[in-house]
Write a protein that holds these residues in place. Sequence first.
Motif, PDB file in Angstrom:
ATOM      1  N   GLU A   1     -14.223 -12.689   8.086  1.00  0.00           N
ATOM      2  CA  GLU A   1     -14.485 -12.837   9.517  1.00  0.00           C
ATOM      3  C   GLU A   1     -15.702 -12.020   9.950  1.00  0.00           C
ATOM      4  O   GLU A   1     -16.574 -12.511  10.669  1.00  0.00           O
ATOM      5  CB  GLU A   1     -13.254 -12.437  10.321  1.00  0.00           C
ATOM      6  N   THR A   2     -15.746 -10.764   9.506  1.00  0.00           N
ATOM      7  CA  THR A   2     -16.889  -9.914   9.843  1.00  0.00           C
ATOM      8  C   THR A   2     -18.155 -10.469   9.219  1.00  0.00           C
ATOM      9  O   THR A   2     -19.227 -10.487   9.842  1.00  0.00           O
ATOM     10  CB  THR A   2     -16.650  -8.474   9.361  1.00  0.00           C
ATOM     11  N   GLY A   3     -18.043 -10.937   7.960  1.00  0.00           N
ATOM     12  CA  GLY A   3     -19.207 -11.483   7.268  1.00  0.00           C
ATOM     13  C   GLY A   3     -19.774 -12.707   7.956  1.00  0.00           C
ATOM     14  O   GLY A   3     -20.997 -12.835   8.112  1.00  0.00           O
ATOM     15  N   ALA A   4     -18.899 -13.615   8.378  1.00  0.00           N
ATOM     16  CA  ALA A   4     -19.369 -14.828   9.057  1.00  0.00           C
ATOM     17  C   ALA A   4     -20.063 -14.484  10.363  1.00  0.00           C
ATOM     18  O   ALA A   4     -21.122 -15.038  10.684  1.00  0.00           O
ATOM     19  CB  ALA A   4     -18.195 -15.767   9.311  1.00  0.00           C
ATOM     20  N   ALA A   5     -19.479 -13.572  11.122  1.00  0.00           N
ATOM     21  CA  ALA A   5     -20.091 -13.164  12.393  1.00  0.00           C
ATOM     22  C   ALA A   5     -21.469 -12.553  12.158  1.00  0.00           C
ATOM     23  O   ALA A   5     -22.423 -12.835  12.903  1.00  0.00           O
ATOM     24  CB  ALA A   5     -19.186 -12.173  13.109  1.00  0.00           C
ATOM     25  N   SER A   6     -21.601 -11.734  11.126  1.00  0.00           N
ATOM     26  CA  SER A   6     -22.893 -11.117  10.831  1.00  0.00           C
ATOM     27  C   SER A   6     -23.910 -12.169  10.384  1.00  0.00           C
ATOM     28  O   SER A   6     -25.069 -12.148  10.804  1.00  0.00           O
ATOM     29  CB  SER A   6     -22.733 -10.059   9.737  1.00  0.00           C
ATOM     30  N   ALA A   7     -23.475 -13.100   9.536  1.00  0.00           N
ATOM     31  CA  ALA A   7     -24.382 -14.129   9.034  1.00  0.00           C
ATOM     32  C   ALA A   7     -24.943 -14.981  10.166  1.00  0.00           C
ATOM     33  O   ALA A   7     -26.115 -15.394  10.131  1.00  0.00           O
ATOM     34  CB  ALA A   7     -23.649 -15.012   8.027  1.00  0.00           C
ATOM     35  N   LEU A   8     -24.127 -15.217  11.182  1.00  0.00           N
ATOM     36  CA  LEU A   8     -24.544 -16.104  12.269  1.00  0.00           C
ATOM     37  C   LEU A   8     -25.411 -15.420  13.323  1.00  0.00           C
ATOM     38  O   LEU A   8     -25.782 -16.039  14.310  1.00  0.00           O
ATOM     39  CB  LEU A   8     -23.311 -16.725  12.920  1.00  0.00           C
ATOM     40  N   THR A   9     -25.748 -14.144  13.108  1.00  0.00           N
ATOM     41  CA  THR A   9     -26.677 -13.482  14.023  1.00  0.00           C
ATOM     42  C   THR A   9     -28.105 -13.962  13.817  1.00  0.00           C
ATOM     43  O   THR A   9     -28.964 -13.752  14.673  1.00  0.00           O
ATOM     44  CB  THR A   9     -26.648 -11.952  13.817  1.00  0.00           C
ATOM     45  N   GLY A  10     -28.391 -14.602  12.676  1.00  0.00           N
ATOM     46  CA  GLY A  10     -29.732 -15.076  12.389  1.00  0.00           C
ATOM     47  C   GLY A  10     -30.678 -13.998  11.897  1.00  0.00           C
ATOM     48  O   GLY A  10     -31.882 -14.225  11.812  1.00  0.00           O
ATOM     49  N   LEU A  11     -30.148 -12.843  11.554  1.00  0.00           N
ATOM     50  CA  LEU A  11     -30.988 -11.719  11.150  1.00  0.00           C
ATOM     51  C   LEU A  11     -31.297 -11.690   9.656  1.00  0.00           C
ATOM     52  O   LEU A  11     -32.140 -10.912   9.222  1.00  0.00           O
ATOM     53  CB  LEU A  11     -30.310 -10.392  11.532  1.00  0.00           C
ATOM     54  N   TYR A  12     -30.626 -12.539   8.876  1.00  0.00           N
ATOM     55  CA  TYR A  12     -30.686 -12.393   7.425  1.00  0.00           C
ATOM     56  C   TYR A  12     -31.381 -13.575   6.751  1.00  0.00           C
ATOM     57  O   TYR A  12     -31.251 -14.729   7.179  1.00  0.00           O
ATOM     58  CB  TYR A  12     -29.279 -12.221   6.849  1.00  0.00           C
ATOM     59  N   ALA A  13     -32.090 -13.264   5.658  1.00  0.00           N
ATOM     60  CA  ALA A  13     -32.757 -14.299   4.882  1.00  0.00           C
ATOM     61  C   ALA A  13     -31.784 -15.006   3.955  1.00  0.00           C
ATOM     62  O   ALA A  13     -31.981 -16.176   3.614  1.00  0.00           O
ATOM     63  CB  ALA A  13     -33.898 -13.684   4.063  1.00  0.00           C
ATOM     64  N   ILE A  14     -30.719 -14.309   3.538  1.00  0.00           N
ATOM     65  CA  ILE A  14     -29.752 -14.875   2.603  1.00  0.00           C
ATOM     66  C   ILE A  14     -28.446 -14.091   2.695  1.00  0.00           C
ATOM     67  O   ILE A  14     -28.455 -12.902   3.026  1.00  0.00           O
ATOM     68  CB  ILE A  14     -30.311 -14.828   1.158  1.00  0.00           C
ATOM     69  N   ALA A  15     -27.334 -14.772   2.409  1.00  0.00           N
ATOM     70  CA  ALA A  15     -26.026 -14.117   2.344  1.00  0.00           C
ATOM     71  C   ALA A  15     -25.467 -14.269   0.935  1.00  0.00           C
ATOM     72  O   ALA A  15     -25.571 -15.346   0.329  1.00  0.00           O
ATOM     73  CB  ALA A  15     -25.057 -14.720   3.357  1.00  0.00           C
ATOM     74  N   ILE A  16     -24.892 -13.203   0.414  1.00  0.00           N
ATOM     75  CA  ILE A  16     -24.191 -13.211  -0.868  1.00  0.00           C
ATOM     76  C   ILE A  16     -22.711 -13.138  -0.542  1.00  0.00           C
ATOM     77  O   ILE A  16     -22.247 -12.180   0.077  1.00  0.00           O
ATOM     78  CB  ILE A  16     -24.595 -12.010  -1.744  1.00  0.00           C
ATOM     79  N   LEU A  17     -21.946 -14.134  -0.954  1.00  0.00           N
ATOM     80  CA  LEU A  17     -20.582 -14.307  -0.456  1.00  0.00           C
ATOM     81  C   LEU A  17     -19.582 -14.417  -1.598  1.00  0.00           C
ATOM     82  O   LEU A  17     -19.673 -15.325  -2.436  1.00  0.00           O
ATOM     83  CB  LEU A  17     -20.539 -15.580   0.407  1.00  0.00           C
ATOM     84  N   ASP A  18     -18.616 -13.493  -1.634  1.00  0.00           N
ATOM     85  CA  ASP A  18     -17.562 -13.534  -2.644  1.00  0.00           C
ATOM     86  C   ASP A  18     -16.480 -14.532  -2.225  1.00  0.00           C
ATOM     87  O   ASP A  18     -16.213 -14.713  -1.035  1.00  0.00           O
ATOM     88  CB  ASP A  18     -16.955 -12.136  -2.805  1.00  0.00           C
ATOM     89  N   VAL A  19     -15.858 -15.174  -3.205  1.00  0.00           N
ATOM     90  CA  VAL A  19     -14.825 -16.166  -2.900  1.00  0.00           C
ATOM     91  C   VAL A  19     -13.529 -15.503  -2.461  1.00  0.00           C
ATOM     92  O   VAL A  19     -12.917 -15.889  -1.463  1.00  0.00           O
ATOM     93  CB  VAL A  19     -14.577 -17.082  -4.119  1.00  0.00           C
ATOM     94  N   MET A  20     -13.090 -14.476  -3.186  1.00  0.00           N
ATOM     95  CA  MET A  20     -11.786 -13.852  -2.924  1.00  0.00           C
ATOM     96  C   MET A  20     -11.944 -12.665  -1.977  1.00  0.00           C
ATOM     97  O   MET A  20     -12.476 -11.626  -2.358  1.00  0.00           O
ATOM     98  CB  MET A  20     -11.152 -13.402  -4.238  1.00  0.00           C
ATOM     99  N   MET A  21     -11.485 -12.843  -0.727  1.00  0.00           N
ATOM    100  CA  MET A  21     -11.583 -11.780   0.269  1.00  0.00           C
ATOM    101  C   MET A  21     -10.392 -11.822   1.205  1.00  0.00           C
ATOM    102  O   MET A  21      -9.775 -12.877   1.379  1.00  0.00           O
ATOM    103  CB  MET A  21     -12.883 -11.907   1.079  1.00  0.00           C
ATOM    104  N   PRO A  22     -10.080 -10.696   1.862  1.00  0.00           N
ATOM    105  CA  PRO A  22      -8.979 -10.675   2.822  1.00  0.00           C
ATOM    106  C   PRO A  22      -9.377 -11.286   4.168  1.00  0.00           C
ATOM    107  O   PRO A  22     -10.555 -11.485   4.433  1.00  0.00           O
ATOM    108  CB  PRO A  22      -8.681  -9.180   2.974  1.00  0.00           C
ATOM    109  N   ARG A  23      -8.365 -11.586   4.984  1.00  0.00           N
ATOM    110  CA  ARG A  23      -8.508 -12.101   6.353  1.00  0.00           C
ATOM    111  C   ARG A  23      -9.036 -13.532   6.373  1.00  0.00           C
ATOM    112  O   ARG A  23      -8.477 -14.393   7.045  1.00  0.00           O
ATOM    113  CB  ARG A  23      -9.398 -11.193   7.219  1.00  0.00           C
TER     114      ARG A  23
END
Length: 227
Positions: free
Chosen positions: A35-57
């Motif tokens: 949830e925190t990762g998605a919110a951060s990614a959607l700020t438009g501040l990043y060139a790329i996101a590295i995303l793990d499959v297994m995470m909580p929440r």
Amino acid sequence: MNKVLLIDDDVELVGMFQEYLEQEGFDVSTAHDGETGAASALTGLYAIAILDVMMPRMNGLETLRRIRAVSRMPILMLTARGDDTDRIVGLELGADDYVTKPCTPRELTARIRAILRRTQAVADSGSGPLVVGQLSMWPEQRRAAWAGVPLDLTSTEFNLLEVLARNAGKPVSKNILSEQGLGRPMARFDRNIDVHMSSLRHKLGTISDGRSCLQTVYRLGYQLIRE
């Protein structure tokens, strides 16, 4: 842009990756749940996101789905070794590529650079479109359209389609597509290209005889039909 977002609940691993990437000149931020990762990614501040499959929440696939509903930013998935299902589903949901864990910081950095080299083209307003039949592409602007209708492509789909368009009318091997479209050699048993091609077929139109403009050429690769 050199801002990287690392989304993984393994704090120790993220710390190691962050330290290495920062030494390589990247500006790194982290998140430890979906949830925190998605919110951060959607700020438009990043060139790329590295995303793990297994995470909580919220797991990585649901996080990817939430990001892709709004953003086409490049996303590199981290998947468990041997877990082909997560890799294929991730690609179908719009991931640009994946790295299997465990991986070294050097391997991750190389994969990030390969993706960014293909997505961060220098704008050239004087350059004309690449046109193949009803397909038009503006590589410097990262735009594409079919019959005048904009195409909603991930960064990797755009890269692969550009390679095919520049070689329209002749087969392009999977190895060349991987090297030129993904920035890396194709690994053994890698289905990445096939999944991206399937997605592109659904997004592109047909030619006059009703066939897809994107054809599989047996034992050779894929071909964009010039009409």
